[in-house]
Design a protein around this motif. Structure first.
Motif, PDB file in Angstrom:
ATOM      1  N   LYS A 176       0.906  -1.298  -0.007  1.00 33.55           N
ATOM      2  CA  LYS A 176       0.221   0.017   0.012  1.00 33.55           C
ATOM      3  C   LYS A 176       0.942   1.286   0.038  1.00 33.55           C
ATOM      4  O   LYS A 176       2.057   1.284   0.383  1.00 33.55           O
ATOM      5  CB  LYS A 176      -0.729  -0.064   1.305  1.00 33.55           C
ATOM      6  N   TYR A 177       0.442   2.115  -0.647  1.00 31.24           N
ATOM      7  CA  TYR A 177       1.119   3.647  -0.504  1.00 31.24           C
ATOM      8  C   TYR A 177       0.273   4.755  -0.582  1.00 31.24           C
ATOM      9  O   TYR A 177      -1.000   4.515  -0.815  1.00 31.24           O
ATOM     10  CB  TYR A 177       2.036   3.422  -1.781  1.00 31.24           C
ATOM     11  N   ILE A 178       0.786   6.010  -0.126  1.00 33.67           N
ATOM     12  CA  ILE A 178      -0.040   7.062  -0.338  1.00 33.67           C
ATOM     13  C   ILE A 178       0.769   8.192  -1.064  1.00 33.67           C
ATOM     14  O   ILE A 178       2.199   8.312  -0.789  1.00 33.67           O
ATOM     15  CB  ILE A 178      -0.289   7.656   0.976  1.00 33.67           C
ATOM     16  N   THR A 179       0.409   9.046  -1.838  1.00 32.06           N
ATOM     17  CA  THR A 179       0.996  10.104  -2.406  1.00 32.06           C
ATOM     18  C   THR A 179       1.555  11.114  -1.454  1.00 32.06           C
ATOM     19  O   THR A 179       0.633  11.543  -0.508  1.00 32.06           O
ATOM     20  CB  THR A 179       0.223  10.797  -3.639  1.00 32.06           C
ATOM     21  N   GLU A 180       2.256  11.700  -1.749  1.00 34.25           N
ATOM     22  CA  GLU A 180       2.766  13.247  -0.745  1.00 34.25           C
ATOM     23  C   GLU A 180       1.534  14.079  -0.777  1.00 34.25           C
ATOM     24  O   GLU A 180       1.411  14.496   0.421  1.00 34.25           O
ATOM     25  CB  GLU A 180       3.828  13.671  -1.371  1.00 34.25           C
ATOM     26  N   LYS A 181       1.010  14.439  -1.822  1.00 38.02           N
ATOM     27  CA  LYS A 181      -0.030  15.232  -1.779  1.00 38.02           C
ATOM     28  C   LYS A 181      -1.326  14.877  -0.867  1.00 38.02           C
ATOM     29  O   LYS A 181      -1.799  15.580  -0.213  1.00 38.02           O
ATOM     30  CB  LYS A 181      -0.762  15.262  -3.249  1.00 38.02           C
ATOM     31  N   ASP A 182      -1.596  13.687  -1.091  1.00 36.22           N
ATOM     32  CA  ASP A 182      -2.626  12.978  -0.208  1.00 36.22           C
ATOM     33  C   ASP A 182      -2.333  12.951   1.194  1.00 36.22           C
ATOM     34  O   ASP A 182      -3.188  13.137   2.111  1.00 36.22           O
ATOM     35  CB  ASP A 182      -2.997  11.702  -0.694  1.00 36.22           C
ATOM     36  N   LEU A 183      -0.938  12.699   1.668  1.00 31.55           N
ATOM     37  CA  LEU A 183      -0.488  12.660   2.910  1.00 31.55           C
ATOM     38  C   LEU A 183      -0.705  14.051   3.493  1.00 31.55           C
ATOM     39  O   LEU A 183      -1.118  14.290   4.824  1.00 31.55           O
ATOM     40  CB  LEU A 183       0.877  12.106   3.060  1.00 31.55           C
ATOM     41  N   LEU A 184      -0.435  15.161   2.742  1.00 39.62           N
ATOM     42  CA  LEU A 184      -0.336  16.459   3.380  1.00 39.62           C
ATOM     43  C   LEU A 184      -1.899  16.959   3.367  1.00 39.62           C
ATOM     44  O   LEU A 184      -2.074  17.411   4.608  1.00 39.62           O
ATOM     45  CB  LEU A 184       0.632  17.261   2.342  1.00 39.62           C
ATOM     46  N   GLU A 185      -2.601  16.559   2.683  1.00 39.63           N
ATOM     47  CA  GLU A 185      -4.332  16.758   2.927  1.00 39.63           C
ATOM     48  C   GLU A 185      -4.581  16.112   4.130  1.00 39.63           C
ATOM     49  O   GLU A 185      -5.562  16.869   4.940  1.00 39.63           O
ATOM     50  CB  GLU A 185      -4.777  16.528   1.681  1.00 39.63           C
ATOM     51  N   TRP A 186      -4.147  14.894   4.322  1.00 37.57           N
ATOM     52  CA  TRP A 186      -4.704  14.203   5.414  1.00 37.57           C
ATOM     53  C   TRP A 186      -4.094  14.824   6.813  1.00 37.57           C
ATOM     54  O   TRP A 186      -4.960  15.044   7.678  1.00 37.57           O
ATOM     55  CB  TRP A 186      -4.426  12.720   5.413  1.00 37.57           C
ATOM     56  N   GLU A 187      -2.876  15.205   6.741  1.00 36.56           N
ATOM     57  CA  GLU A 187      -2.247  15.916   7.934  1.00 36.56           C
ATOM     58  C   GLU A 187      -3.049  17.163   8.199  1.00 36.56           C
ATOM     59  O   GLU A 187      -3.126  17.576   9.237  1.00 36.56           O
ATOM     60  CB  GLU A 187      -0.650  16.125   7.589  1.00 36.56           C
ATOM     61  N   ASN A 188      -3.346  17.911   7.284  1.00 31.71           N
ATOM     62  CA  ASN A 188      -3.966  19.245   7.285  1.00 31.71           C
ATOM     63  C   ASN A 188      -5.379  18.951   8.018  1.00 31.71           C
ATOM     64  O   ASN A 188      -5.586  19.895   8.632  1.00 31.71           O
ATOM     65  CB  ASN A 188      -4.031  20.050   5.924  1.00 31.71           C
ATOM     66  N   SER A 189      -6.118  17.952   7.752  1.00 30.18           N
ATOM     67  CA  SER A 189      -7.288  17.641   8.013  1.00 30.18           C
ATOM     68  C   SER A 189      -7.248  17.005   9.572  1.00 30.18           C
ATOM     69  O   SER A 189      -8.174  17.360  10.379  1.00 30.18           O
ATOM     70  CB  SER A 189      -8.081  16.438   7.380  1.00 30.18           C
TER      71      SER A 189
END
Length: 70
Positions: A40-53
């Motif tokens: 499994k992986y996550i893109t940097e963009k999606d990770l940053l969006e999740w962090e912000n949430s």
């Protein structure tokens, strides 16, 4: 193309174990792309969006606001 981070990358980045990453996936909305049951992986963009949430949730803060790509 956005960087891709594996579960192992996330474990190292946040200093947590695999169980915590799975908890974040199941209960905190961490959206990872599942290639197979073991990959499994996550893109940097999606990770940053999740962090912000998750702002304000101290259990998901990275030390010194490190860049994901470091």
């Amino acid at each position: 193309m956005d960087s891709e981070l594996s579960k192992k990358d996330l474990m190292k980045l946040y200093g947590v174990d695999r169980v915590t990453i799975e908890d974040w996936r199941r209960n905190r909305g961490l959206k990872m792309i599942e290639v197979s049951t073991h990959s499994k992986y996550i893109t940097e963009k999606d990770l940053l969006e999740w962090e912000n949430s998750m702002k304000g949730n101290s259990s998901v803060k990275r030390l010194n606001n490190q860049s994901v790509s470091e």
